[in-house]
Structure formats: structure tokens, C-alpha cells
Design a protein around this motif. Sequence first.
Motif, PDB file in Angstrom:
ATOM      1  N   LYS A  32     -51.150-120.045 -80.660  1.00  0.00           N
ATOM      2  CA  LYS A  32     -50.471-121.109 -81.800  1.00  0.00           C
ATOM      3  C   LYS A  32     -48.743-120.203 -82.475  1.00  0.00           C
ATOM      4  O   LYS A  32     -48.397-120.949 -82.030  1.00  0.00           O
ATOM      5  N   LEU A  33     -48.724-119.512 -82.124  1.00  0.00           N
ATOM      6  CA  LEU A  33     -46.547-118.897 -81.795  1.00  0.00           C
ATOM      7  C   LEU A  33     -46.385-119.849 -80.671  1.00  0.00           C
ATOM      8  O   LEU A  33     -45.599-120.015 -80.979  1.00  0.00           O
ATOM      9  N   GLU A  34     -47.229-119.565 -79.712  1.00  0.00           N
ATOM     10  CA  GLU A  34     -46.069-120.854 -78.764  1.00  0.00           C
ATOM     11  C   GLU A  34     -47.302-122.577 -78.861  1.00  0.00           C
ATOM     12  O   GLU A  34     -46.463-122.939 -77.788  1.00  0.00           O
ATOM     13  N   LYS A  35     -47.932-122.773 -79.542  1.00  0.00           N
ATOM     14  CA  LYS A  35     -48.382-123.965 -79.618  1.00  0.00           C
ATOM     15  C   LYS A  35     -48.932-124.645 -78.130  1.00  0.00           C
ATOM     16  O   LYS A  35     -48.330-125.552 -77.374  1.00  0.00           O
ATOM     17  N   LYS A  36     -49.256-123.523 -77.182  1.00  0.00           N
ATOM     18  CA  LYS A  36     -49.244-124.297 -75.705  1.00  0.00           C
ATOM     19  C   LYS A  36     -50.672-124.066 -75.895  1.00  0.00           C
ATOM     20  O   LYS A  36     -51.889-122.576 -76.019  1.00  0.00           O
ATOM     21  N   GLU A  37     -51.954-123.977 -74.602  1.00  0.00           N
ATOM     22  CA  GLU A  37     -53.341-124.009 -74.542  1.00  0.00           C
ATOM     23  C   GLU A  37     -53.216-123.305 -73.245  1.00  0.00           C
ATOM     24  O   GLU A  37     -52.143-122.975 -72.330  1.00  0.00           O
ATOM     25  N   ARG A  38     -54.159-121.614 -73.555  1.00  0.00           N
ATOM     26  CA  ARG A  38     -53.954-120.445 -72.387  1.00  0.00           C
ATOM     27  C   ARG A  38     -55.166-120.255 -72.087  1.00  0.00           C
ATOM     28  O   ARG A  38     -55.786-120.459 -72.373  1.00  0.00           O
ATOM     29  N   PHE A  39     -55.643-120.156 -70.694  1.00  0.00           N
ATOM     30  CA  PHE A  39     -56.752-119.468 -69.466  1.00  0.00           C
ATOM     31  C   PHE A  39     -56.524-118.379 -68.872  1.00  0.00           C
ATOM     32  O   PHE A  39     -55.480-118.243 -68.937  1.00  0.00           O
ATOM     33  N   PHE A  40     -58.131-117.975 -69.141  1.00  0.00           N
ATOM     34  CA  PHE A  40     -57.705-116.596 -68.335  1.00  0.00           C
ATOM     35  C   PHE A  40     -59.244-116.866 -68.270  1.00  0.00           C
ATOM     36  O   PHE A  40     -60.035-117.001 -68.326  1.00  0.00           O
ATOM     37  N   LEU A  41     -59.628-115.785 -67.251  1.00  0.00           N
ATOM     38  CA  LEU A  41     -61.158-114.831 -66.723  1.00  0.00           C
ATOM     39  C   LEU A  41     -61.108-114.021 -67.257  1.00  0.00           C
ATOM     40  O   LEU A  41     -60.667-112.841 -67.841  1.00  0.00           O
ATOM     41  N   PRO A  42     -62.546-113.782 -67.470  1.00  0.00           N
ATOM     42  CA  PRO A  42     -63.152-111.966 -67.724  1.00  0.00           C
ATOM     43  C   PRO A  42     -61.882-110.648 -67.041  1.00  0.00           C
ATOM     44  O   PRO A  42     -62.669-111.447 -65.538  1.00  0.00           O
ATOM     45  N   ALA A  43     -62.149-110.229 -67.590  1.00  0.00           N
ATOM     46  CA  ALA A  43     -61.595-108.813 -66.671  1.00  0.00           C
ATOM     47  C   ALA A  43     -63.076-108.183 -65.871  1.00  0.00           C
ATOM     48  O   ALA A  43     -63.958-107.910 -66.043  1.00  0.00           O
ATOM     49  N   THR A  44     -63.434-108.906 -63.981  1.00  0.00           N
ATOM     50  CA  THR A  44     -64.519-107.816 -63.754  1.00  0.00           C
ATOM     51  C   THR A  44     -64.233-107.942 -62.276  1.00  0.00           C
ATOM     52  O   THR A  44     -62.921-107.112 -62.640  1.00  0.00           O
ATOM     53  N   SER A  45     -64.367-108.014 -61.142  1.00  0.00           N
ATOM     54  CA  SER A  45     -63.970-107.867 -59.860  1.00  0.00           C
ATOM     55  C   SER A  45     -62.620-108.626 -59.529  1.00  0.00           C
ATOM     56  O   SER A  45     -62.625-109.693 -60.100  1.00  0.00           O
TER      57      SER A  45
END
Length: 82
Positions: A60-73
Motif C-alpha cells: 500500500k505504501l508503494e502502491k505496487k504488487e510485490r511477489f516473493f517465494l517462501p524461504a526454503t531451499s
Amino acid sequence: MPIEFKKIALKDKTFFDEYYSVYPNISGYTSFATLYCWRNSVNYEFATCDGIPLLKFFNKLEKKERFFLPATSEKHIEKTVS
């Protein structure tokens, strides 16, 4: 083929439990409980790519979608990103 994201629902817990039983979660930020509890506030959504969860949220602060992966291997992450 485009990846289709969906809202995290309680029925998705089984998927995350099975995934984390093979690739243990090392971050509280990506636990199912956290994702589910915050799903409406930050618009968490997820999709899968070869059985690997991909997570998306709206910053909401940047008004952008962000993507990430769970921290695994690291190997698992390389497979998904390549």
C-alpha cells in the motif's frame, strides 16, 4: 501460460502443510497462519509453479504488487525463477 493467483483460503492449508513438510518453513512471514491472518489486509494471493507456492501481495505504501517465494531451499528457488 500465465500464472493465475488466487486469494488464500482455509482450504489451502493442506497444500502449505504438505509443502512445508518437505521444505520446512524458516520464516514466520510465510507460515500459513500468517498468510491467512493477513490475507485481507495486504491482499495476499498465491499460485503454484511445479508445486512451489508463489506469493503476491499489494504494498500500500508503494502502491505496487510485490511477489516473493517462501524461504526454503536455494535450489528450489532457482528452479522456480529460471
